[in-house]
Design a protein around this motif. Structure first.
Motif, PDB file in Angstrom:
ATOM      1  N   TYR A  90       0.846  -1.196   0.000  1.00  0.00           N
ATOM      2  CA  TYR A  90       0.000   0.000   0.000  1.00  0.00           C
ATOM      3  C   TYR A  90       0.879   1.243   0.000  1.00  0.00           C
ATOM      4  CZ  TYR A  90      -3.301  -3.494   1.703  1.00  0.00           C
ATOM      5  OH  TYR A  90      -4.068  -4.623   1.852  1.00  0.00           O
ATOM      6  N   SER A  92       0.740   5.286   0.637  1.00  0.00           N
ATOM      7  CA  SER A  92      -0.116   6.326   1.210  1.00  0.00           C
ATOM      8  C   SER A  92       0.683   7.622   1.300  1.00  0.00           C
ATOM      9  CB  SER A  92      -0.620   5.917   2.587  1.00  0.00           C
ATOM     10  OG  SER A  92       0.457   5.772   3.483  1.00  0.00           O
ATOM     11  N   THR A  94       0.930  11.128   3.644  1.00  0.00           N
ATOM     12  CA  THR A  94       0.589  12.007   4.755  1.00  0.00           C
ATOM     13  C   THR A  94       1.632  13.106   4.726  1.00  0.00           C
ATOM     14  OG1 THR A  94      -0.236  10.126   6.029  1.00  0.00           O
ATOM     15  CG2 THR A  94       0.183  12.169   7.232  1.00  0.00           C
ATOM     16  N   TYR A  98       5.535  10.227   1.568  1.00  0.00           N
ATOM     17  CA  TYR A  98       4.902   9.046   0.986  1.00  0.00           C
ATOM     18  C   TYR A  98       5.397   7.844   1.769  1.00  0.00           C
ATOM     19  CZ  TYR A  98       3.341  11.800  -2.947  1.00  0.00           C
ATOM     20  OH  TYR A  98       2.707  12.732  -3.729  1.00  0.00           O
TER      21      TYR A  98
END
Length: 135
Positions: A90, A92, A94, A98
């Motif tokens: 996965y 993601s 924030t 990354y």
């Protein structure tokens, strides 16, 4: 006497309308036809989330990358997928980083064992508790 008559008429008119509004056994529903389609869509989404892969539980994932460059995250993910095709990965974001996290482990022990097997390929590994997709 004129004021009392006017007040009496207004009061009786109000009471007549109130009595008409209190008619028993009859409800008139006025609504937009799209409401029914929205309700149907919501029910379909609700059924889909309780069956299939949409169900999530609390578990653990191993983080194999954290950095500022999006391209680097996807390069790491692609390399990981070629080495471990059966383990889900996965990506993601924030702000400002990354992250690439791998696995859907139900226990910390499973995540720890997998993290130990990754130590030769990746320099900084961490285990995070989060919602996972059970197999």
């Amino acid at each position: 006497m004129g004021k009392k008559l006017i007040i009496g008429l207004l009061l009786s008119l109000f009471l007549a309308q109130y009595a008409e509004a209190q008619e028993k056994g009859r409800v008139i529903v006025i609504k937009d036809p799209q409401i029914d389609s929205l309700i149907a869509k919501r029910l379909a989404l609700s059924r889909a989330s309780t069956s299939g892969n949409s169900v999530t539980i609390l578990g653990f994932r191993v983080q194999i990358f954290s950095g500022l460059a999006r391209e680097d995250a996807y390069i790491v993910q692609t390399k990981f997928k070629s080495l471990y095709p059966n383990i889900t990965s996965y990506v993601s974001y924030t702000q400002p980083n990354y992250r690439v996290r791998v696995g859907d482990f139900r226990t910390m022990l499973e995540a720890q064992k997998f993290m130990n097997s990754l130590q030769k390929q990746y320099s900084s590994l961490f285990i995070f508790a989060e919602r996972i997709n059970p197999r």
